[in-house]
Design a protein around this motif. Structure first.
Motif, PDB file in Angstrom:
ATOM      1  N   ALA A 246     -20.421   5.471  17.993  1.00  0.00           N
ATOM      2  CA  ALA A 246     -18.967   5.652  18.024  1.00  0.00           C
ATOM      3  C   ALA A 246     -18.607   6.754  19.020  1.00  0.00           C
ATOM      4  N   PRO A 247     -17.527   6.575  19.773  1.00  0.00           N
ATOM      5  CA  PRO A 247     -17.138   7.582  20.768  1.00  0.00           C
ATOM      6  C   PRO A 247     -16.935   8.975  20.181  1.00  0.00           C
ATOM      7  N   ARG A 248     -16.424   9.069  18.971  1.00  0.00           N
ATOM      8  CA  ARG A 248     -16.193  10.391  18.388  1.00  0.00           C
ATOM      9  C   ARG A 248     -17.473  11.067  17.932  1.00  0.00           C
ATOM     10  N   ARG A 249     -18.589  10.343  17.924  1.00  0.00           N
ATOM     11  CA  ARG A 249     -19.883  10.914  17.541  1.00  0.00           C
ATOM     12  C   ARG A 249     -20.840  11.031  18.724  1.00  0.00           C
ATOM     13  N   TYR A 250     -20.374  10.756  19.931  1.00  0.00           N
ATOM     14  CA  TYR A 250     -21.228  10.700  21.105  1.00  0.00           C
ATOM     15  C   TYR A 250     -21.737  12.073  21.549  1.00  0.00           C
ATOM     16  N   PHE A 251     -20.892  13.098  21.459  1.00  0.00           N
ATOM     17  CA  PHE A 251     -21.268  14.435  21.911  1.00  0.00           C
ATOM     18  C   PHE A 251     -21.909  15.197  20.749  1.00  0.00           C
ATOM     19  N   CYS A 252     -23.214  15.075  20.644  1.00  0.00           N
ATOM     20  CA  CYS A 252     -23.991  15.552  19.498  1.00  0.00           C
ATOM     21  C   CYS A 252     -23.788  17.030  19.190  1.00  0.00           C
TER      22      CYS A 252
ATOM     23  N   LEU B 186     -20.323  11.896  29.967  1.00  0.00           N
ATOM     24  CA  LEU B 186     -19.761  10.558  29.768  1.00  0.00           C
ATOM     25  C   LEU B 186     -20.713   9.438  30.182  1.00  0.00           C
ATOM     26  N   ARG B 187     -21.674   9.739  31.048  1.00  0.00           N
ATOM     27  CA  ARG B 187     -22.583   8.699  31.540  1.00  0.00           C
ATOM     28  C   ARG B 187     -23.891   8.620  30.772  1.00  0.00           C
ATOM     29  N   GLN B 188     -24.353   9.748  30.233  1.00  0.00           N
ATOM     30  CA  GLN B 188     -25.642   9.743  29.550  1.00  0.00           C
ATOM     31  C   GLN B 188     -25.665  10.746  28.413  1.00  0.00           C
ATOM     32  N   ASN B 189     -26.522  10.477  27.451  1.00  0.00           N
ATOM     33  CA  ASN B 189     -26.723  11.363  26.320  1.00  0.00           C
ATOM     34  C   ASN B 189     -28.222  11.532  26.148  1.00  0.00           C
ATOM     35  N   GLY B 190     -28.733  12.719  26.509  1.00  0.00           N
ATOM     36  CA  GLY B 190     -30.159  12.988  26.453  1.00  0.00           C
ATOM     37  C   GLY B 190     -30.745  12.882  25.056  1.00  0.00           C
ATOM     38  N   CYS B 191     -29.945  13.078  24.029  1.00  0.00           N
ATOM     39  CA  CYS B 191     -30.439  13.004  22.648  1.00  0.00           C
ATOM     40  C   CYS B 191     -30.897  11.592  22.296  1.00  0.00           C
ATOM     41  N   LEU B 192     -30.232  10.594  22.889  1.00  0.00           N
ATOM     42  CA  LEU B 192     -30.529   9.211  22.539  1.00  0.00           C
ATOM     43  C   LEU B 192     -31.858   8.724  23.101  1.00  0.00           C
TER      44      LEU B 192
ATOM     45  N   ALA C   1     -40.752   7.800  19.340  1.00  0.00           N
ATOM     46  CA  ALA C   1     -40.675   9.247  19.565  1.00  0.00           C
ATOM     47  C   ALA C   1     -40.975  10.051  18.301  1.00  0.00           C
ATOM     48  N   LYS C   2     -41.105   9.380  17.162  1.00  0.00           N
ATOM     49  CA  LYS C   2     -41.320  10.048  15.868  1.00  0.00           C
ATOM     50  C   LYS C   2     -40.226  11.085  15.606  1.00  0.00           C
ATOM     51  N   ALA C   3     -38.993  10.663  15.832  1.00  0.00           N
ATOM     52  CA  ALA C   3     -37.826  11.526  15.664  1.00  0.00           C
ATOM     53  C   ALA C   3     -36.884  10.888  14.643  1.00  0.00           C
ATOM     54  N   PRO C   4     -36.048  11.681  13.974  1.00  0.00           N
ATOM     55  CA  PRO C   4     -35.057  11.095  13.066  1.00  0.00           C
ATOM     56  C   PRO C   4     -34.082  10.212  13.839  1.00  0.00           C
ATOM     57  N   LYS C   5     -33.707   9.104  13.218  1.00  0.00           N
ATOM     58  CA  LYS C   5     -32.751   8.178  13.832  1.00  0.00           C
ATOM     59  C   LYS C   5     -31.336   8.721  13.658  1.00  0.00           C
ATOM     60  N   VAL C   6     -30.492   8.435  14.622  1.00  0.00           N
ATOM     61  CA  VAL C   6     -29.076   8.778  14.507  1.00  0.00           C
ATOM     62  C   VAL C   6     -28.554   8.180  13.204  1.00  0.00           C
ATOM     63  N   GLY C   7     -27.800   8.957  12.441  1.00  0.00           N
ATOM     64  CA  GLY C   7     -27.298   8.496  11.153  1.00  0.00           C
ATOM     65  C   GLY C   7     -26.423   7.251  11.265  1.00  0.00           C
ATOM     66  N   ASP C   8     -26.478   6.405  10.250  1.00  0.00           N
ATOM     67  CA  ASP C   8     -25.668   5.187  10.241  1.00  0.00           C
ATOM     68  C   ASP C   8     -24.173   5.495  10.339  1.00  0.00           C
ATOM     69  N   SER C   9     -23.765   6.660   9.835  1.00  0.00           N
ATOM     70  CA  SER C   9     -22.347   7.038   9.890  1.00  0.00           C
ATOM     71  C   SER C   9     -21.857   7.203  11.331  1.00  0.00           C
ATOM     72  N   HIS C  10     -22.769   7.378  12.275  1.00  0.00           N
ATOM     73  CA  HIS C  10     -22.403   7.568  13.675  1.00  0.00           C
ATOM     74  C   HIS C  10     -22.037   6.251  14.365  1.00  0.00           C
ATOM     75  N   PHE C  11     -22.147   5.142  13.647  1.00  0.00           N
ATOM     76  CA  PHE C  11     -21.845   3.824  14.218  1.00  0.00           C
ATOM     77  C   PHE C  11     -20.556   3.237  13.664  1.00  0.00           C
ATOM     78  N   PHE C  12     -19.754   4.052  12.992  1.00  0.00           N
ATOM     79  CA  PHE C  12     -18.462   3.600  12.471  1.00  0.00           C
ATOM     80  C   PHE C  12     -17.352   4.295  13.246  1.00  0.00           C
ATOM     81  N   ASP C  13     -16.319   3.529  13.615  1.00  0.00           N
ATOM     82  CA  ASP C  13     -15.191   4.166  14.289  1.00  0.00           C
ATOM     83  C   ASP C  13     -14.290   4.829  13.260  1.00  0.00           C
ATOM     84  N   ARG C  14     -13.208   5.425  13.704  1.00  0.00           N
ATOM     85  CA  ARG C  14     -12.357   6.169  12.780  1.00  0.00           C
ATOM     86  C   ARG C  14     -11.617   5.284  11.787  1.00  0.00           C
TER      87      ARG C  14
END
Length: 141
Positions: free
Chosen positions: A114-120, A75-81, A92-105
């Motif tokens: 979005a909270p529902r996309r936080y736990f990768c 709940l406090r941190q997400n190492g993927c980010l 980091a030359k890594a793929p960006k989190v998809g735009d769909s991950h920034f929309f709520d339900r």
């Protein structure tokens, strides 16, 4: 003897009979007897695949092509980010989190993940070099 007691005794007898039948030597698909205790899960090393894995179908969540053993997602941190956030993915030359991950339900665009996309790892999984249990002839797109 009333009917509820008779029904309870009949149920117990049926359970005992089912247990006796299950105790026979029946082997699972993995070749073990069904009555054997399962082996504890073995931590297999994850596979690092430069460039990632090919997708098997449209809209498949990409598989994680690197080890994530040391990552923390709570709940406090997400190492993927650290590498995949919009602010750091280019460095980091890594793929960006998809735009769909920034929309709520409700379909409202958020300025944060979005909270529902936080736990990768609910959708994205690291891969191991484990030998497949059964032959797989699936061909992706």
């Amino acid at each position: 003897m009333n009917r509820s007691v008779a029904a309870m005794l009949l149920g117990l007898a049926a359970t005992g009979l089912a247990s006796a039948i299950a105790a026979e030597d029946v082997t699972s698909l993995r070749g073990r007897a069904v009555t054997d205790e399962s082996d504890p899960a073995v931590n297999k090393p994850t596979v690092a695949v430069p460039g990632g894995f090919a997708l098997g179908w449209e809209k498949q969540p990409p598989m994680i092509p690197h080890p994530i053993d040391k990552y923390s997602i709570d709940l406090r941190q997400n190492g993927c980010l650290k590498c995949h956030s919009p602010a750091t993915f280019e460095i980091a030359k890594a793929p960006k989190v998809g735009d769909s991950h920034f929309f709520d339900r409700d379909g409202v665009k958020l300025d944060h993940l979005a909270p529902r996309r936080y736990f990768c790892t609910q959708c994205h999984a690291p891969q191991t070099g484990a030998i497949p249990l059964v032959e797989n002839v699936f061909e992706g797109r």
